[in-house]
Scaffold this motif. Structure first.
Motif, PDB file in Angstrom:
ATOM      1  N   LEU A 117       0.834  -1.247   0.046  1.00  0.00           N
ATOM      2  CA  LEU A 117       0.005  -0.029  -0.155  1.00  0.00           C
ATOM      3  C   LEU A 117       0.703   1.467   0.014  1.00  0.00           C
ATOM      4  O   LEU A 117       0.443   2.396  -0.704  1.00  0.00           O
ATOM      5  N   ILE A 118       1.887   1.190   0.771  1.00  0.00           N
ATOM      6  CA  ILE A 118       2.766   2.309   0.842  1.00  0.00           C
ATOM      7  C   ILE A 118       3.571   2.670  -0.414  1.00  0.00           C
ATOM      8  O   ILE A 118       3.885   3.568  -0.845  1.00  0.00           O
ATOM      9  N   GLN A 119       4.007   1.464  -1.231  1.00  0.00           N
ATOM     10  CA  GLN A 119       4.644   1.517  -2.730  1.00  0.00           C
ATOM     11  C   GLN A 119       3.688   2.052  -3.692  1.00  0.00           C
ATOM     12  O   GLN A 119       4.132   2.672  -4.672  1.00  0.00           O
ATOM     13  N   MET A 120       2.352   1.807  -3.577  1.00  0.00           N
ATOM     14  CA  MET A 120       1.444   1.941  -4.815  1.00  0.00           C
ATOM     15  C   MET A 120       1.754   3.574  -5.105  1.00  0.00           C
ATOM     16  O   MET A 120       1.373   3.859  -6.412  1.00  0.00           O
ATOM     17  N   PRO A 121       1.474   4.473  -4.233  1.00  0.00           N
ATOM     18  CA  PRO A 121       1.523   5.922  -4.772  1.00  0.00           C
ATOM     19  C   PRO A 121       2.773   6.116  -5.482  1.00  0.00           C
ATOM     20  O   PRO A 121       2.725   7.010  -6.434  1.00  0.00           O
TER      21      PRO A 121
END
Length: 326
Positions: A117-121
């Motif tokens: 989730l942190i990587q998605m942006p």
């Protein structure tokens, strides 16, 4: 600028700043500024920075996963307690007891998704940066921290004849080799999906206890094992080659990271934990507490303790008794 663009704006700047920083560093040591390999190494550098920054989050993820797996017997008892009760009060009581259990042990079922989730942006920001290269290049504009000149360099850069801004679905920009784009894109998509599948498969095969394997959580894991690679594989035809390089590199990092964790810090009660205990027992070392677990696998600890005791017994020389003189 719409709402999504407003949210992604700082991420686009951060992604482009890191890429430009690596690009300028590589150029300073003699690599060609307009080379596709220079920009490819810049993308790989971006992965290394993001994944290194996520290591503390990854450690928390491991602790949460271990906590969830250790909770499986208690969760099974809770499910049996409310089995067959479908009324609203029973469902609410079960949910409250479940949340209290998660809070008590400092874990929750969503922690496993935190690094992704942190990587998605950053992933979406890189996708926007690379997808907008061709339009920005033709209009002489920059993107984020990339100057107009750097955008034009990136737009013209390629590896093996395939432009980094090319996609399998939208065709090849002028000057690019369409066959190279197809071959490289397909190879990268296969590498991306295979590395993701192998990572999840080795977790399920080596790093889950028997209780976790028999839990409803395991059924969800099996579904994700096949669904996620398919989603990314199908979505990969719309990714620029530069994004495929990013995602393949980060999947390879994850695969290596999981291999290290499974070998050195396995889940209690898992096949990997028993293998670690056997290796330590063979060296005469005691069992180690497993990261994130409040309990150590009893079987592994007993085996290691027995091995240490045996080694000490073998090292102790028997003392000769004094004989009486006749």
């Amino acid at each position: 600028m719409d709402f999504f663009e407003t949210i992604m704006f700082p991420f686009k700047w951060l992604v482009s700043i890191i890429m430009v920083g690596f690009h300028e560093g590589l150029t300073a040591i003699g690599l060609p500024a307009a080379s596709g390999w220079t920009w490819t190494l810049s993308i790989i550098g971006l992965v290394l920075v993001i994944r290194a920054a996520l290591i503390p989050v990854f450690v928390k993820q491991i602790k949460a996963q271990r906590g969830m797996q250790l909770l499986q017997p208690d969760l099974k008892k809770l499910q049996d307690k409310y089995k067959g009760k479908t009324d609203q009060l029973s469902r609410q009581a079960m949910a409250q007891e479940q949340m209290a259990m998660y809070k008590k042990h400092g874990t929750n079922p969503f922690s496993a998704c935190l690094p992704m989730l942190i990587q998605m942006p950053f992933f979406f920001a890189l996708f926007q940066v690379l997808s907008g290269v061709s339009n920005a290049s033709s209009s002489g504009q920059g993107i984020g921290a990339m100057s107009a000149n750097q955008v034009q360099q990136f737009d013209k850069s390629s590896i093996f004849g395939a432009p980094l801004s090319a996609t399998l679905l939208h065709g090849t920009p002028p000057g690019g080799n369409e066959v190279a784009v197809w071959v490289l894109s397909i190879l990268m998509i296969l590498a991306m999906t295979a590395s993701q599948f192998i990572t999840q498969k080795q977790i399920m095969a080596k790093n889950m206890s028997e209780e976790a394997m028999a839990s409803p959580f395991m059924r969800q894991q099996k579904m994700m094992l096949y669904i996620l690679p398919i989603v990314f594989g199908v979505g990969g035809i719309n990714f620029p080659i530069g994004v495929l390089i990013y995602w393949t590199t980060t999947n390879l990092w994850t695969m290596g990271q999981q291999f290290f964790v499974i070998r050195r810090m396995p889940t209690p009660g898992s096949p990997a934990a028993k293998a670690l205990a056997e290796r330590r027992a063979a060296k005469g070392l005691p069992a180690l507490p497993i990261l994130g677990g409040k309990k150590v696998d009893a079987e592994a600890e007993a085996a290691a303790a027995a091995a240490v005791a045996q080694a000490r017994t073998q090292r102790t020389q028997p003392q000769r008794k004094n004989r009486k003189k006749k």
